[in-house]
Design an enzyme around this catalytic site. Structure first.
Site, short mmCIF file in Angstrom:
data_model
loop_
_atom_site.label_atom_id
_atom_site.label_comp_id
_atom_site.label_asym_id
_atom_site.label_seq_id
_atom_site.Cartn_x
_atom_site.Cartn_y
_atom_site.Cartn_z
N CYS A 1 0.82 -1.21 0.00
CA CYS A 1 0.00 0.00 0.00
C CYS A 1 0.86 1.26 0.00
O CYS A 1 1.60 1.51 -0.93
CB CYS A 1 -0.98 -0.04 1.17
N HIS A 2 0.81 2.08 1.05
CA HIS A 2 1.59 3.32 1.13
C HIS A 2 3.01 3.10 1.67
O HIS A 2 3.80 4.02 1.71
CB HIS A 2 0.87 4.33 2.02
N ALA A 3 3.34 1.88 2.10
CA ALA A 3 4.65 1.60 2.71
C ALA A 3 5.84 1.97 1.82
O ALA A 3 6.88 2.36 2.35
CB ALA A 3 4.74 0.14 3.13
N TRP B 1 6.54 4.59 0.51
CA TRP B 1 7.03 5.93 0.84
C TRP B 1 8.30 5.84 1.69
O TRP B 1 9.23 6.63 1.51
CB TRP B 1 5.98 6.71 1.62
#
Length: 180
Positions: free
Chosen positions: A106-108, A110
């Site tokens: 997912c957003h990991a 970043w």
């Protein structure tokens, strides 16, 4: 296998922590919750507070040397907090430098962007990270799960909670191959 699960003190998407955690435990691996502060982390179901989980190790007091692999759960706030913590970023970067496998959902990614480890890599994520990954020198693809071995380690990435089954199966398979 000893697997680190790195999260910020709050903001992790609960299902992206608990499903991979349970899958790893069911496969017979030791799971260790690592965070930037001792105590407990606060998980979320999207924007709503969910459960809390006890921290097993603090990122400044442990190192990649202590683990065989790393899992980075998502949630919008979780990787944003992590990428602002120098010790967390260094911890993540160390897995790449040591050639240890990493899985992120997912957003990991970043946090991977902040660690400077996506250049030349092919990965997937929540779609809003596409530009960040590209700006960091990575190639973003819209796939349920992506394995990238174009670097010092194997990197497994997935887009979202709907991909968790494939993500868990894939990272466990890749981790087993890499640590055999």
């Amino acid at each position: 296998m000893r697997i680190a699960f790195l999260t910020a003190p709050e903001g992790v998407e609960q299902v992206e922590l608990t499903e991979p955690w349970e899958a790893a435990k069911e496969a017979g691996h030791e799971t260790v919750l690592v965070s930037t502060k001792p105590g407990e982390i606060q998980a979320f179901n999207h924007l709503d507070k969910a459960d809390t989980f006890p921290v097993d190790a603090v990122v400044g007091d442990t190192s990649a040397d202590s683990f065989d692999a790393l899992v980075l759960p998502g949630g919008v706030a979780n990787p944003d907090f992590l990428r602002m913590d120098e010790k967390a970023v260094a911890f993540v970067k160390d897995f790449f430098e040591q050639g240890r496998p990493v899985a992120a959902i997912c957003h990991a990614p970043w946090t991977l962007v902040e660690a400077g480890v996506v250049r030349g890599r092919v990965l997937t994520s929540w779609p809003s990270l596409r530009t960040d990954i590209g700006n960091a020198g990575g190639t973003w693809v819209d796939e349920q799960v992506k394995i990238c071995d174009q670097g010092p380690n194997k990197l497994v990435t997935s887009r979202k909670p709907d991909d968790l089954k494939a993500f868990c199966e894939t990272f466990l398979d890749v981790f087993a191959q890499e640590t055999a």
